[in-house]
Design a protein around this motif. Structure first.
Motif, PDB file in Angstrom:
ATOM      1  N   GLN A  74       9.371  15.298  -4.567  1.00  0.00           N
ATOM      2  CA  GLN A  74      10.802  14.186  -4.199  1.00  0.00           C
ATOM      3  C   GLN A  74       9.202  13.114  -3.231  1.00  0.00           C
ATOM      4  O   GLN A  74      10.209  12.279  -2.851  1.00  0.00           O
ATOM      5  CB  GLN A  74      11.344  15.010  -3.457  1.00  0.00           C
ATOM      6  N   VAL A  75       8.795  14.165  -2.560  1.00  0.00           N
ATOM      7  CA  VAL A  75       8.870  13.537  -0.792  1.00  0.00           C
ATOM      8  C   VAL A  75       7.330  12.078  -1.550  1.00  0.00           C
ATOM      9  O   VAL A  75       7.048  11.148  -1.310  1.00  0.00           O
ATOM     10  CB  VAL A  75       7.792  13.857  -0.193  1.00  0.00           C
ATOM     11  N   GLY A  76       6.878  12.285  -3.385  1.00  0.00           N
ATOM     12  CA  GLY A  76       6.076  11.194  -3.857  1.00  0.00           C
ATOM     13  C   GLY A  76       6.664  10.714  -3.678  1.00  0.00           C
ATOM     14  O   GLY A  76       6.298   9.017  -3.790  1.00  0.00           O
ATOM     15  N   GLU A  77       7.973  11.094  -4.665  1.00  0.00           N
ATOM     16  CA  GLU A  77       8.243   9.943  -5.247  1.00  0.00           C
ATOM     17  C   GLU A  77       9.174   8.326  -4.062  1.00  0.00           C
ATOM     18  O   GLU A  77       8.675   7.426  -4.861  1.00  0.00           O
ATOM     19  CB  GLU A  77       9.789  10.066  -5.984  1.00  0.00           C
ATOM     20  N   LYS A  78       9.358   9.631  -2.868  1.00  0.00           N
ATOM     21  CA  LYS A  78      10.267   8.876  -1.435  1.00  0.00           C
ATOM     22  C   LYS A  78       8.610   7.532  -1.092  1.00  0.00           C
ATOM     23  O   LYS A  78       8.986   6.840  -1.225  1.00  0.00           O
ATOM     24  CB  LYS A  78      10.483   9.141  -0.910  1.00  0.00           C
ATOM     25  N   ALA A  79       7.664   8.230  -1.425  1.00  0.00           N
ATOM     26  CA  ALA A  79       6.255   7.822   0.094  1.00  0.00           C
ATOM     27  C   ALA A  79       5.659   6.364  -1.662  1.00  0.00           C
ATOM     28  O   ALA A  79       5.675   5.300  -1.614  1.00  0.00           O
ATOM     29  CB  ALA A  79       5.374   8.331  -0.613  1.00  0.00           C
ATOM     30  N   GLU A  80       6.347   6.593  -3.237  1.00  0.00           N
ATOM     31  CA  GLU A  80       5.777   5.291  -4.081  1.00  0.00           C
ATOM     32  C   GLU A  80       7.111   4.357  -4.015  1.00  0.00           C
ATOM     33  O   GLU A  80       6.540   2.986  -3.959  1.00  0.00           O
ATOM     34  CB  GLU A  80       5.689   6.281  -5.725  1.00  0.00           C
ATOM     35  N   ARG A  81       8.301   4.759  -4.322  1.00  0.00           N
ATOM     36  CA  ARG A  81       8.884   4.191  -4.035  1.00  0.00           C
ATOM     37  C   ARG A  81       8.724   2.709  -2.313  1.00  0.00           C
ATOM     38  O   ARG A  81       9.322   1.869  -2.436  1.00  0.00           O
ATOM     39  CB  ARG A  81      10.883   4.058  -3.705  1.00  0.00           C
ATOM     40  N   LYS A  82       8.675   3.763  -1.359  1.00  0.00           N
ATOM     41  CA  LYS A  82       8.423   2.967  -0.488  1.00  0.00           C
ATOM     42  C   LYS A  82       7.319   1.664  -0.479  1.00  0.00           C
ATOM     43  O   LYS A  82       7.567   1.011   0.456  1.00  0.00           O
ATOM     44  CB  LYS A  82       7.987   3.882   0.973  1.00  0.00           C
ATOM     45  N   LEU A  83       6.112   2.764  -0.693  1.00  0.00           N
ATOM     46  CA  LEU A  83       5.237   1.526  -0.629  1.00  0.00           C
ATOM     47  C   LEU A  83       5.251   0.391  -1.563  1.00  0.00           C
ATOM     48  O   LEU A  83       5.239  -0.690  -1.147  1.00  0.00           O
ATOM     49  CB  LEU A  83       4.114   2.294  -1.270  1.00  0.00           C
ATOM     50  N   ARG A  84       6.260   0.847  -3.143  1.00  0.00           N
ATOM     51  CA  ARG A  84       6.286  -0.576  -3.956  1.00  0.00           C
ATOM     52  C   ARG A  84       6.663  -1.405  -3.193  1.00  0.00           C
ATOM     53  O   ARG A  84       7.037  -3.153  -3.428  1.00  0.00           O
ATOM     54  CB  ARG A  84       6.608  -0.147  -4.946  1.00  0.00           C
ATOM     55  N   ALA A  85       8.293  -1.197  -1.845  1.00  0.00           N
ATOM     56  CA  ALA A  85       9.064  -2.445  -1.639  1.00  0.00           C
ATOM     57  C   ALA A  85       8.106  -2.567  -0.227  1.00  0.00           C
ATOM     58  O   ALA A  85       7.988  -3.769  -0.556  1.00  0.00           O
ATOM     59  CB  ALA A  85      10.289  -1.051  -1.107  1.00  0.00           C
ATOM     60  N   GLN A  86       7.396  -1.577   0.148  1.00  0.00           N
ATOM     61  CA  GLN A  86       6.523  -2.596   1.266  1.00  0.00           C
ATOM     62  C   GLN A  86       5.513  -4.289   0.423  1.00  0.00           C
ATOM     63  O   GLN A  86       5.405  -4.747   0.954  1.00  0.00           O
ATOM     64  CB  GLN A  86       6.074  -2.009   1.516  1.00  0.00           C
ATOM     65  N   ARG A  87       4.924  -4.245  -1.090  1.00  0.00           N
ATOM     66  CA  ARG A  87       4.826  -4.625  -1.207  1.00  0.00           C
ATOM     67  C   ARG A  87       5.182  -5.827  -1.794  1.00  0.00           C
ATOM     68  O   ARG A  87       4.561  -7.040  -2.481  1.00  0.00           O
ATOM     69  CB  ARG A  87       3.842  -3.706  -3.200  1.00  0.00           C
TER      70      ARG A  87
END
Length: 112
Positions: free
Chosen positions: A19-32
């Motif tokens: 779950q933490v990995g998925e949230k971090a990935e989504r956050k990074l994608r949104a920031q890009r």
């Protein structure tokens, strides 16, 4: 009893880590994609606006020309304005639908 407590965190860790990995990935994608999203949104607003405005104005110009050269009991200008607005709305609907479809495909690709 101590064995049960020791097993429970071990079972929870992979799910929590996922779950933490998925949230971090989504956050990074949104920031890009922040700058791309803002400019894309402004570009789409311009595209939709022009795709409605240009056919409407062309309809008015054609209507004015027809009123001047072929006078009839009804207004060519108003008729062509409505036709141009209708064509412009269809054009805008096409572009918005196309962009929405592309966004869905990109989102599905990112989810895989």
């Amino acid at each position: 009893m101590a064995d049960r407590m020791a097993e429970k965190p071990l079972k929870e860790e992979p799910r929590l880590a996922r779950q933490v990995g998925e949230k971090a990935e989504r956050k990074l994608r949104a920031q890009r994609q922040v700058n791309r999203t803002v400019w894309l949104g402004l570009g789409m607003m311009g595209l939709v606006g022009w795709s409605v405005a240009v056919p409407t104005l062309l309809g008015v110009l054609i209507g004015l020309w027809l009123d001047e050269h072929y006078p009839v009991s009804y207004s060519w200008t108003l008729t062509m304005l409505i036709i141009g607005l209708f064509i412009g709305c269809l054009n805008a609907w096409y572009w918005v639908t196309r962009e929405h479809r592309e966004m869905q495909l990109n989102q599905e690709d990112n989810n895989e």
